[in-house]
Design a protein around this motif. Structure first.
Motif, PDB file in Angstrom:
ATOM      1  N   VAL A 114       0.454  -1.188  -0.373  1.00  0.00           N
ATOM      2  CA  VAL A 114      -0.093   0.296  -0.182  1.00  0.00           C
ATOM      3  C   VAL A 114       0.790   1.423  -0.128  1.00  0.00           C
ATOM      4  CG1 VAL A 114      -1.505   1.512   1.146  1.00  0.00           C
ATOM      5  CG2 VAL A 114      -1.774  -1.206   1.046  1.00  0.00           C
ATOM      6  N   LYS A 115       1.876   1.862   0.910  1.00  0.00           N
ATOM      7  CA  LYS A 115       2.678   2.814   0.875  1.00  0.00           C
ATOM      8  C   LYS A 115       3.711   2.186   0.046  1.00  0.00           C
ATOM      9  CE  LYS A 115       0.507   4.092   5.484  1.00  0.00           C
ATOM     10  NZ  LYS A 115       0.751   5.397   6.919  1.00  0.00           N
ATOM     11  N   GLY A 116       4.622   3.315  -0.516  1.00  0.00           N
ATOM     12  CA  GLY A 116       6.100   3.181  -1.028  1.00  0.00           C
ATOM     13  C   GLY A 116       5.905   2.218  -2.197  1.00  0.00           C
ATOM     14  N   GLN A 117       4.758   1.716  -3.023  1.00  0.00           N
ATOM     15  CA  GLN A 117       4.769   0.616  -4.078  1.00  0.00           C
ATOM     16  C   GLN A 117       5.583   1.416  -5.161  1.00  0.00           C
ATOM     17  OE1 GLN A 117       1.390   0.077  -6.700  1.00  0.00           O
ATOM     18  NE2 GLN A 117       1.119  -1.430  -5.426  1.00  0.00           N
ATOM     19  N   ARG A 118       5.539   2.958  -5.656  1.00  0.00           N
ATOM     20  CA  ARG A 118       6.079   3.493  -6.348  1.00  0.00           C
ATOM     21  C   ARG A 118       7.750   3.347  -6.373  1.00  0.00           C
ATOM     22  NH1 ARG A 118       3.519   9.305  -7.077  1.00  0.00           N
ATOM     23  NH2 ARG A 118       0.709   8.303  -8.230  1.00  0.00           N
TER      24      ARG A 118
END
Length: 313
Positions: A114-118
């Motif tokens: 969810v967080k930091g996927q990019r």
């Protein structure tokens, strides 16, 4: 003061406008057509012509010595050619399947983030940003039997007494080539499959959970069928790249030991530039192109079947 105004017929005006509208785009595309003809079409025609000649780089006059299908028949009767052909198919099959499995696993894991996927997507794409030549040199030095970091770790961490000649033994050399190719190109599968997962409709997955399906059943009967077109697209792209593998093989093993890791395109390079038999090399090159086309047609058929299985969009 009198003004004489004459109206021309409508048909000639429309015809002139139509001719102008058709002529301008064609004129604008002429430089592109001209460039493609010089860069792509002419070299292809030249190489096709020379495949029917006894052309040698050290003898320019031999370009006019037509031999018909002799180069092709010579290739088909050559045991080294069939050995390189078999290794190419084996290399392609193992590399593609490993890249598919690893890329699918990475895509499934990234899809859950969810967080930091990019940031993770950017890091994941780092290997495919490296040139195959650079990857070949990296793995060549890492797997060196005397100064390589892999043998050093095996000796210091795992207590191995002797070094492993990764690039000297025939079986381990081919496995090393596969490892380098997989490391370099797995992100291609991961990016394409991650795009498919992000485009996957949520309703079928939620419906499968309501029906009491396990995570494996949801993946097997819902997610995977939807991903099949993306898998075959990635397979098509990568089969064309792996089928003409040259850089990594040339740098890491140069076809050795004893030609045991020579693939079709490294064989073409050796015959064309080391032995100067350009006509014979071009004949083998066109056989290799035919193999790549057959693989591409196979994957396109699978892609169309997967799209029909999904039903109309």
């Amino acid at each position: 003061m009198r003004f004489n105004i004459r109206y021309s017929p409508a048909a000639p005006c429309l015809e002139s406008a139509l001719n102008q509208s058709l002529g301008v785009p064609f004129k604008l595309l002429l430089p592109a057509f001209f460039s493609v003809a010089i860069v792509v079409v002419l070299p292809l025609l030249f190489s096709l012509y020379t495949s029917f000649t006894a052309y040698r780089l050290i003898d320019p006059d031999s370009i006019w010595n037509l031999v018909g299908l002799r180069n092709y028949l010579r290739a088909f009767a050559n045991g080294d050619f069939w050995a390189a052909f078999g290794r190419t198919v084996l290399f392609l099959t193992i590399a593609l399947n490993l890249e598919l499995l690893l890329g699918l696993g990475i895509a499934l894991l990234l899809n859950q983030v969810v967080k930091g996927q990019r940031a993770l997507r950017t890091i994941m794409m780092f290997p495919m940003m490296f040139s195959p030549v650079l990857v070949g040199f990296q793995f060549k030095f890492m797997l060196n039997d005397s100064t390589g970091v892999v043998n050093h770790l095996l000796q210091t961490v795992f207590g191995l007494k002797s070094t492993i000649p990764f690039l000297v033994d025939a079986q381990s050399a081919l496995a090393s080539l596969v490892a380098a190719e997989v490391w370099n190109s797995t992100p291609v599968f991961a990016v394409i499959l991650l795009a498919g997962l992000m485009a996957l409709p949520k309703d079928p997955i939620e419906a499968s959970k309501v029906d009491g399906c396990t995570p494996w059943q949801t993946f097997r009967y819902v997610t995977l069928p939807y991903l099949m077109p993306f898998i075959y697209i990635a397979m098509t792209i990568r089969s064309l790249d792996v089928g003409r593998a040259y850089d990594i093989v040339r740098i890491m093993t140069n076809g050795g030991p004893g030609g045991r890791t020579e693939l079709l395109w490294t064989m073409v390079g050796r015959i064309a530039y080391d032995d100067s038999r350009m006509g014979y090399a071009n004949a083998i090159g066109y056989v290799s192109v035919l193999v790549s086309v057959l693989f591409t047609l196979y994957f396109f058929r699978k892609l169309n079947a997967a799209r029909k299985h999904m039903g109309p969009a």
